[in-house]
Design an enzyme around this catalytic site. Structure first.
Site, PDB file in Angstrom:
ATOM      1  N   ASP A   1      56.819 -23.660  -3.766  1.00  0.00           N
ATOM      2  CA  ASP A   1      55.374 -23.439  -3.684  1.00  0.00           C
ATOM      3  C   ASP A   1      54.784 -24.486  -2.751  1.00  0.00           C
ATOM      4  O   ASP A   1      55.450 -25.460  -2.408  1.00  0.00           O
ATOM      5  CB  ASP A   1      54.720 -23.513  -5.055  1.00  0.00           C
ATOM      6  CG  ASP A   1      53.613 -22.470  -5.225  1.00  0.00           C
ATOM      7  OD1 ASP A   1      52.707 -22.437  -4.359  1.00  0.00           O
ATOM      8  OD2 ASP A   1      53.643 -21.696  -6.200  1.00  0.00           O
TER       9      ASP A   1
ATOM     10  N   ASN B   1      57.931 -14.158  -2.155  1.00  0.00           N
ATOM     11  CA  ASN B   1      56.763 -13.699  -2.895  1.00  0.00           C
ATOM     12  C   ASN B   1      55.475 -14.419  -2.527  1.00  0.00           C
ATOM     13  O   ASN B   1      54.379 -13.910  -2.788  1.00  0.00           O
ATOM     14  CB  ASN B   1      57.065 -13.894  -4.390  1.00  0.00           C
ATOM     15  CG  ASN B   1      55.839 -13.861  -5.261  1.00  0.00           C
ATOM     16  OD1 ASN B   1      55.252 -12.803  -5.485  1.00  0.00           O
ATOM     17  ND2 ASN B   1      55.443 -15.017  -5.778  1.00  0.00           N
TER      18      ASN B   1
ATOM     19  N   TYR C   1      44.796  -8.794   4.598  1.00  0.00           N
ATOM     20  CA  TYR C   1      45.740  -8.666   3.484  1.00  0.00           C
ATOM     21  C   TYR C   1      46.463  -7.328   3.549  1.00  0.00           C
ATOM     22  O   TYR C   1      47.690  -7.258   3.457  1.00  0.00           O
ATOM     23  CB  TYR C   1      44.988  -8.799   2.162  1.00  0.00           C
ATOM     24  CG  TYR C   1      45.861  -8.689   0.936  1.00  0.00           C
ATOM     25  CD1 TYR C   1      46.634  -9.764   0.508  1.00  0.00           C
ATOM     26  CD2 TYR C   1      45.910  -7.508   0.189  1.00  0.00           C
ATOM     27  CE1 TYR C   1      47.432  -9.670  -0.613  1.00  0.00           C
ATOM     28  CE2 TYR C   1      46.704  -7.405  -0.937  1.00  0.00           C
ATOM     29  CZ  TYR C   1      47.462  -8.487  -1.340  1.00  0.00           C
ATOM     30  OH  TYR C   1      48.262  -8.377  -2.453  1.00  0.00           O
TER      31      TYR C   1
ATOM     32  N   LYS D   1      50.484  -6.700   4.245  1.00  0.00           N
ATOM     33  CA  LYS D   1      51.343  -6.073   3.238  1.00  0.00           C
ATOM     34  C   LYS D   1      51.986  -4.790   3.752  1.00  0.00           C
ATOM     35  O   LYS D   1      53.113  -4.460   3.381  1.00  0.00           O
ATOM     36  CB  LYS D   1      50.551  -5.815   1.960  1.00  0.00           C
ATOM     37  CG  LYS D   1      50.113  -7.095   1.247  1.00  0.00           C
ATOM     38  CD  LYS D   1      51.296  -7.981   0.872  1.00  0.00           C
ATOM     39  CE  LYS D   1      50.884  -9.188   0.045  1.00  0.00           C
ATOM     40  NZ  LYS D   1      52.040 -10.026  -0.355  1.00  0.00           N
TER      41      LYS D   1
ATOM     42  N   ILE E   1      47.998  -6.629 -11.118  1.00  0.00           N
ATOM     43  CA  ILE E   1      48.758  -7.461 -12.057  1.00  0.00           C
ATOM     44  C   ILE E   1      47.903  -8.649 -12.497  1.00  0.00           C
ATOM     45  O   ILE E   1      47.163  -9.228 -11.691  1.00  0.00           O
ATOM     46  CB  ILE E   1      50.071  -7.970 -11.408  1.00  0.00           C
ATOM     47  CG1 ILE E   1      50.840  -6.803 -10.761  1.00  0.00           C
ATOM     48  CG2 ILE E   1      50.936  -8.679 -12.446  1.00  0.00           C
ATOM     49  CD1 ILE E   1      51.219  -5.683 -11.703  1.00  0.00           C
TER      50      ILE E   1
ATOM     51  N   THR F   1      47.209 -11.908 -12.675  1.00  0.00           N
ATOM     52  CA  THR F   1      47.637 -13.135 -12.014  1.00  0.00           C
ATOM     53  C   THR F   1      46.412 -13.926 -11.580  1.00  0.00           C
ATOM     54  O   THR F   1      45.299 -13.407 -11.586  1.00  0.00           O
ATOM     55  CB  THR F   1      48.472 -12.821 -10.752  1.00  0.00           C
ATOM     56  OG1 THR F   1      47.634 -12.149  -9.802  1.00  0.00           O
ATOM     57  CG2 THR F   1      49.682 -11.954 -11.074  1.00  0.00           C
TER      58      THR F   1
END
Length: 251
Positions: free
Chosen positions: A38, A89, A155, A159, A188, A190
């Site tokens: 990270d 990810n 974004y 993707k 999701i 998150t």
């Protein structure tokens, strides 16, 4: 702890929270050694993995920077001696703005992390996985890689690009022992969704309404899919874009 991935090594970027954290833990539960990556120092995931009796290290890395990614792979090999799997990810949503109002700074940063970052990761991961004779890479796209989503042009573009990049790499390495697939999560629960909704009731319900199941997915539900795609149970699966959601209904 299971042993399906005993003596195997996995890299998980964006591994300190959300889907990345859940996937790092899922790899560890199967017996893998995990490099948790990270851009901000955070050892929580590593500590949880060690508590379950597996091995892990934390590596600080900005995936948009070549030197950082090269060092990430080098540190993984130095610690564990090999690389078998990678879940690329790490990603950001960027700043919400319509296409006309999207700034060049936001565009460059979002594309740099979400798309260039995955390319850089594969660039340095693939040679090490090839040394093992076989392995698997899973990249993280989004349902926004399959459809449009107003207000997030960078974004969505990034993707969509991840899916094309994944399919290309899958063709290049299919006969060389590396399977490359991409997961496309729906909505999701998150930290990213918390930022997009501002945790307001109205926005939360709006996002839930995009899913026919009427709820947010959980990070563990994505993690299970990622680990499966890396396992021998998915030995005939490559170049596949797996949408993991309740049947996304946005157009």
């Amino acid at each position: 702890m299971e042993t399906a991935f005993k003596n195997k090594v996995a890299i998980v970027t964006g591994g300190s929270s959300g889907i990345g954290k859940a996937t790092a833990l899922a790899f560890a539960k199967k017996g893998a050694k995990v490099a948790v990556v990270d851009w901000i120092e955070n050892n929580e995931t590593v500590n949880l993995i060690k508590e379950m009796g597996s091995e892990a290290i934390f590596i600080k890395c900005d995936v948009s920077k070549t030197a950082d990614v090269k060092t990430m792979v080098e540190k993984t090999i130095a610690a564990f001696g090999r690389l078998d799997y990678a879940f690329n990810n790490a990603g950001i949503e960027g700043t919400r703005a319509n296409t006309f109002d999207c700034t060049e700074e936001n565009w460059d940063k979002t594309i740099g992390i979400n798309l260039k970052g995955i390319w850089l990761c594969m660039k340095y991961e693939i040679p090490e996985i090839l040394k093992q004779g076989n392995g698997a890479i899973v990249n993280c796209s989004s349902v926004a890689g399959l459809i449009g989503f107003a207000g997030l042009p960078a974004y969505v573009a990034s993707k969509h690009g991840v899916i094309g990049l994944t399919k290309t790499a899958a063709l290049e390495y299919a006969t060389l022992g590396i399977r490359v697939n991409v997961v496309c999560p729906g909505v999701i629960q998150t930290p990213m969704i918390d930022r997009l909704t501002g945790k307001t009731k109205e926005a939360i319900e709006q996002f839930k309404g995009l899913e026919p199941l009427g709820r947010f997915g959980q990070p563990e539900e994505i993690a299970n899919s990622v680990v499966w795609m890396c396992s021998d149970e998915a030995s005939f699966v490559t170049g596949h874009a797996m949408a993991v959601d309740g049947g996304f209904v946005a157009q």
